[in-house]
Design an enzyme around this catalytic site. Structure first.
Site, PDB file in Angstrom:
ATOM      1  N   GLY A  11      38.962  45.677  -6.613  1.00  0.00           N
ATOM      2  CA  GLY A  11      38.123  46.540  -5.783  1.00  0.00           C
ATOM      3  C   GLY A  11      36.826  45.959  -5.276  1.00  0.00           C
ATOM      4  O   GLY A  11      36.202  46.535  -4.381  1.00  0.00           O
TER       5      GLY A  11
ATOM      6  N   PRO B  40      41.371  41.392  -9.129  1.00  0.00           N
ATOM      7  CA  PRO B  40      40.767  41.251  -7.803  1.00  0.00           C
ATOM      8  C   PRO B  40      41.745  40.653  -6.791  1.00  0.00           C
ATOM      9  O   PRO B  40      42.504  39.737  -7.113  1.00  0.00           O
ATOM     10  CB  PRO B  40      39.611  40.273  -8.066  1.00  0.00           C
ATOM     11  CG  PRO B  40      40.061  39.467  -9.244  1.00  0.00           C
ATOM     12  CD  PRO B  40      40.940  40.352 -10.077  1.00  0.00           C
ATOM     13  N   GLY B  41      41.744  41.181  -5.596  1.00  0.00           N
ATOM     14  CA  GLY B  41      42.574  40.635  -4.533  1.00  0.00           C
ATOM     15  C   GLY B  41      41.693  40.161  -3.390  1.00  0.00           C
ATOM     16  O   GLY B  41      41.469  38.958  -3.179  1.00  0.00           O
ATOM     17  N   ARG B  42      41.133  41.141  -2.694  1.00  0.00           N
ATOM     18  CA  ARG B  42      40.308  40.861  -1.517  1.00  0.00           C
ATOM     19  C   ARG B  42      39.191  39.859  -1.825  1.00  0.00           C
ATOM     20  O   ARG B  42      38.943  38.935  -1.045  1.00  0.00           O
ATOM     21  CB  ARG B  42      39.672  42.176  -1.046  1.00  0.00           C
ATOM     22  CG  ARG B  42      38.977  42.101   0.297  1.00  0.00           C
ATOM     23  CD  ARG B  42      38.190  43.394   0.563  1.00  0.00           C
ATOM     24  NE  ARG B  42      38.899  44.591   0.265  1.00  0.00           N
ATOM     25  CZ  ARG B  42      39.607  45.319   1.148  1.00  0.00           C
ATOM     26  NH1 ARG B  42      39.632  44.963   2.400  1.00  0.00           N
ATOM     27  NH2 ARG B  42      40.249  46.404   0.770  1.00  0.00           N
TER      28      ARG B  42
ATOM     29  N   ARG C 235      44.017  46.137  10.353  1.00  0.00           N
ATOM     30  CA  ARG C 235      42.927  46.782   9.624  1.00  0.00           C
ATOM     31  C   ARG C 235      41.931  47.543  10.508  1.00  0.00           C
ATOM     32  O   ARG C 235      41.489  48.627  10.121  1.00  0.00           O
ATOM     33  CB  ARG C 235      42.206  45.773   8.722  1.00  0.00           C
ATOM     34  CG  ARG C 235      43.133  45.119   7.690  1.00  0.00           C
ATOM     35  CD  ARG C 235      42.394  44.422   6.579  1.00  0.00           C
ATOM     36  NE  ARG C 235      41.675  45.339   5.719  1.00  0.00           N
ATOM     37  CZ  ARG C 235      40.403  45.603   5.808  1.00  0.00           C
ATOM     38  NH1 ARG C 235      39.646  44.999   6.696  1.00  0.00           N
ATOM     39  NH2 ARG C 235      39.844  46.484   5.001  1.00  0.00           N
TER      40      ARG C 235
ATOM     41  N   CYS D 280      51.030  46.479  23.452  1.00  0.00           N
ATOM     42  CA  CYS D 280      51.107  47.487  24.504  1.00  0.00           C
ATOM     43  C   CYS D 280      50.474  48.787  24.081  1.00  0.00           C
ATOM     44  O   CYS D 280      51.131  49.829  24.017  1.00  0.00           O
ATOM     45  CB  CYS D 280      52.558  47.690  24.904  1.00  0.00           C
ATOM     46  SG  CYS D 280      53.054  46.410  26.021  1.00  0.00           S
ATOM     47  N   GLU D 281      49.254  48.717  23.670  1.00  0.00           N
ATOM     48  CA  GLU D 281      48.437  49.898  23.390  1.00  0.00           C
ATOM     49  C   GLU D 281      47.005  49.400  23.218  1.00  0.00           C
ATOM     50  O   GLU D 281      46.765  48.196  23.253  1.00  0.00           O
ATOM     51  CB  GLU D 281      48.921  50.638  22.165  1.00  0.00           C
ATOM     52  CG  GLU D 281      48.934  49.844  20.889  1.00  0.00           C
ATOM     53  CD  GLU D 281      49.430  50.706  19.736  1.00  0.00           C
ATOM     54  OE1 GLU D 281      48.605  51.473  19.231  1.00  0.00           O
ATOM     55  OE2 GLU D 281      50.605  50.617  19.374  1.00  0.00           O
TER      56      GLU D 281
ATOM     57  N   TYR E  99      44.742  41.081   3.192  1.00  0.00           N
ATOM     58  CA  TYR E  99      45.386  42.202   3.883  1.00  0.00           C
ATOM     59  C   TYR E  99      45.520  41.977   5.390  1.00  0.00           C
ATOM     60  O   TYR E  99      45.429  42.914   6.167  1.00  0.00           O
ATOM     61  CB  TYR E  99      44.634  43.515   3.588  1.00  0.00           C
ATOM     62  CG  TYR E  99      44.486  43.796   2.107  1.00  0.00           C
ATOM     63  CD1 TYR E  99      45.598  44.124   1.343  1.00  0.00           C
ATOM     64  CD2 TYR E  99      43.256  43.706   1.464  1.00  0.00           C
ATOM     65  CE1 TYR E  99      45.481  44.363  -0.028  1.00  0.00           C
ATOM     66  CE2 TYR E  99      43.131  43.943   0.096  1.00  0.00           C
ATOM     67  CZ  TYR E  99      44.243  44.277  -0.628  1.00  0.00           C
ATOM     68  OH  TYR E  99      44.130  44.508  -1.981  1.00  0.00           O
TER      69      TYR E  99
HETATM   70  N1  LLP Z   1      44.997  46.530  -8.440  1.00  0.00           N
HETATM   71  C1  LLP Z   1      45.611  47.608  -7.923  1.00  0.00           C
HETATM   72  C2  LLP Z   1      46.404  48.449  -8.809  1.00  0.00           C
HETATM   73  C3  LLP Z   1      45.497  47.912  -6.570  1.00  0.00           C
HETATM   74  O1  LLP Z   1      46.094  48.982  -6.086  1.00  0.00           O
HETATM   75  C4  LLP Z   1      44.735  47.063  -5.732  1.00  0.00           C
HETATM   76  C5  LLP Z   1      44.618  47.328  -4.305  1.00  0.00           C
HETATM   77  C6  LLP Z   1      44.124  45.934  -6.312  1.00  0.00           C
HETATM   78  C7  LLP Z   1      44.268  45.708  -7.663  1.00  0.00           C
HETATM   79  C8  LLP Z   1      43.322  44.954  -5.511  1.00  0.00           C
HETATM   80  O2  LLP Z   1      42.211  45.516  -4.929  1.00  0.00           O
HETATM   81  P1  LLP Z   1      41.148  44.593  -4.139  1.00  0.00           P
HETATM   82  O3  LLP Z   1      40.458  43.728  -5.172  1.00  0.00           O
HETATM   83  O4  LLP Z   1      41.888  43.780  -3.148  1.00  0.00           O
HETATM   84  O5  LLP Z   1      40.229  45.566  -3.530  1.00  0.00           O
HETATM   85  N2  LLP Z   1      45.214  47.388   2.689  1.00  0.00           N
HETATM   86  C9  LLP Z   1      43.891  47.830   2.316  1.00  0.00           C
HETATM   87  C10 LLP Z   1      43.588  47.630   0.848  1.00  0.00           C
HETATM   88  C11 LLP Z   1      44.555  48.336  -0.070  1.00  0.00           C
HETATM   89  C12 LLP Z   1      44.260  48.043  -1.512  1.00  0.00           C
HETATM   90  C13 LLP Z   1      45.338  48.589  -2.373  1.00  0.00           C
HETATM   91  N3  LLP Z   1      45.199  48.296  -3.748  1.00  0.00           N
HETATM   92  C14 LLP Z   1      42.872  47.086   3.177  1.00  0.00           C
HETATM   93  O6  LLP Z   1      43.265  46.306   4.017  1.00  0.00           O
HETATM   94  O7  LLP Z   1      41.682  47.302   3.032  1.00  0.00           O
END
Ligand code: LLP
Length: 447
Positions: free
Chosen positions: A248, A291-293, A330, A361-362, A389
């Site tokens: 997050g 962490p992802g993002r 996004r 096309c939008e 993402y």
């Molecule tokens: N763990 C779980 C269980 C999650 O559902 C998520 C993200 C993460 C970790 C990683 O979260 P991050 O560190 O990346 O914030 N497509 C959307 C974001 C969806 C996130 C879904 N879950 C966007 O482009 O902003």
């Protein structure tokens, strides 16, 4: 723009990522093109592991593959000693094909299919993160059938509202994810899991939201979770070995964003967790983060070719690039805002506000108001902070081919994903026999 840490240029005034001239990359691989800075991703992994381990040694950092996952990324995460959070058969398959150690994989999903259960058992994933009571029973059936034991965490909905886009809030009461603390659902899940022989309950999970720019929600989550763990310990004798607080942490999309550093996040979570556990006389669980993002987001840039520049007198200038909604949904989905630079003249001062449009096309606005240097058809536009993402959410809308993904390090570029071809676009199409082009023997072929 001066604060933009992705804005590095060379003597030709070209944008440089991972030591590579992106103009050369665009010529070599074509556009649109996703470009990643490998060293930057590795540095982020190390920062997470370092900052958290220093404050709480029993920690695992599991990269959330949904942000960007290819077999190459899975290899990189393995090399960095990260765990991996996967959320589908496809993500799990990618990780396994890449040889990622299954014991460091956490299998997520609010609705896991039979294929996903089977794959998780066959691979021996470290933890299945159970999202509902129904899943708990299904998992137990699968385990019995396969004569196995499922190692699980239960995903809890702590009831925490966060200041982020409503589509990426997940920890609030009104959410499809997890079992709620409020109303006793989570307690029931724990009790059931503790009773089921084929289930080994290791702990709890929560994920409160994404692109969070303050640490307060994490602090509240720690308080809530420890309070709940203490209750379950007293009432049910539940021992929490793993506490997974999800991902997050937000990133800097524009200079207005000021996300906490990883050190600030660790400082918000670790001492507080210790304190709360001590207050309740609880043993310290392993702490897991996902962490992802914040691992890959700022390490990625998308390069587009500008095709059309259209001035609407007294209103605005539109520039159309050769991608858009299909490589970055996004802005359309979450009103996401990005910054850009003219990549082949990245050292030039910005001088005009333009609207960056895609070529779908939008009305697929990529950036509503971008402040950039003068631009002509044929110039390259680099959009920053597209590492998370974007490729992961790319589509073939309008039958576009999905872009290539390139990983750059010390001036070397390596493909992570090849650009799709037009043949790929039709590769899964099937023409039913009654619709097939009639085959006549004497068909005349014109020149
Ligand atoms: N763990 C779980 C269980 C999650 O559902 C998520 C993200 C993460 C970790 C990683 O979260 P991050 O560190 O990346 O914030 N497509 C959307 C974001 C969806 C996130 C879904 N879950 C966007 O482009 O902003």
């Amino acid at each position: 723009m001066s604060e933009n840490t992705m804005l590095k240029t060379n003597e030709r005034g070209h944008l440089v990522v991972g030591g590579c001239d992106v103009v050369e990359l665009a010529h070599k691989y074509g556009t649109p093109l996703y470009v990643y800075d490998e060293a930057r991703i590795r540095a982020r992994c190390r920062e997470y592991i370092g900052e958290f381990t220093r404050r709480y040694p029993n920690v695992e950092i599991a990269y959330a593959g949904k942000a960007a996952l290819t077999m190459g990324f899975a290899r990189l995460m393995d090399q960095e000693g990260m765990g991996l959070d996967v959320a589908s058969a496809g993500e799990l398959y990618t990780a396994l094909q890449a040889g990622f150690p299954p014991e460091r994989i956490k299998m997520h999903g609010n609705y896991k299919s039979n294929q996903e259960y089977r794959m998780a058992f066959e691979a021996g994933v470290g933890r299945v993160v159970v999202d509902s009571l129904i899943e708990l029973r299904q998992l137990s059936c699968w385990a019995k059938k396969l004569d196995a034991v499922a190692d699980i965490l239960i995903r809890v909905r702590p009831g925490i509202d966060t200041h982020t886009h409503e589509l990426i809030q997940t920890g609030q009461v009104d959410s499809k994810f997890g079992v709620a603390i409020y109303g006793g659902e989570a307690r029931q899940a724990i009790e059931t899991a503790m009773e089921l022989e084929s289930i080994r309950l290791h702990g709890l999970h929560c994920h409160i939201g994404s692109q969070l720019l303050e640490t307060d929600a994490f602090e509240r989550a720690v308080d809530q979770m420890v309070h709940f763990i203490a209750e379950m310990h007293d009432e049910l004798g539940f021992e929490c070995e793993d506490l997974d607080v999800g991902g997050g942490l937000g990133i800097r999309y524009t200079e207005k964003d000021n996300p906490p550093s990883v050190a600030e996040l660790a400082e918000a979570i670790c001492p507080r967790l210790r304190e709360r556990l001590a207050e309740h006389g609880l043993a310290e669980p392993r702490l897991i983060l996902e962490p992802g993002r914040s691992i890959v987001g700022e390490a990625g840039v998308t390069i587009y070719t500008v095709g059309v520049v259209k001035e609407i007198p007294d209103l605005r200038t539109y520039i159309a690039v050769d991608g858009g909604l299909s490589d970055n949904p996004r802005p359309a989905l979450y009103d996401a805002v990005y910054e850009a630079v003219v990549a082949n003249r990245a050292d030039e001062e910005p001088s005009q506000w333009v609207r960056v449009a895609g070529k779908h096309c939008e009305t697929d606005t990529l950036i509503e108001d971008a402040y950039i240097a003068t631009v002509e058809p044929g110039d390259l536009l680099a959009v920053f902070a597209t590492g998370a993402y974007n490729h992961a959410m790319a589509s073939n809308y309008n039958r576009f081919t999905r872009p290539a993904v390139v990983l750059c390090c010390d001036g070397n570029d390596e493909l992570l994903v090849e650009r799709e071809t037009l043949a790929d676009v039709v590769s899964h199409d099937v023409v039913p026999r009654h619709l097939a082009v009639p085959q006549t023997e004497e068909c005349e072929v014109g020149e």
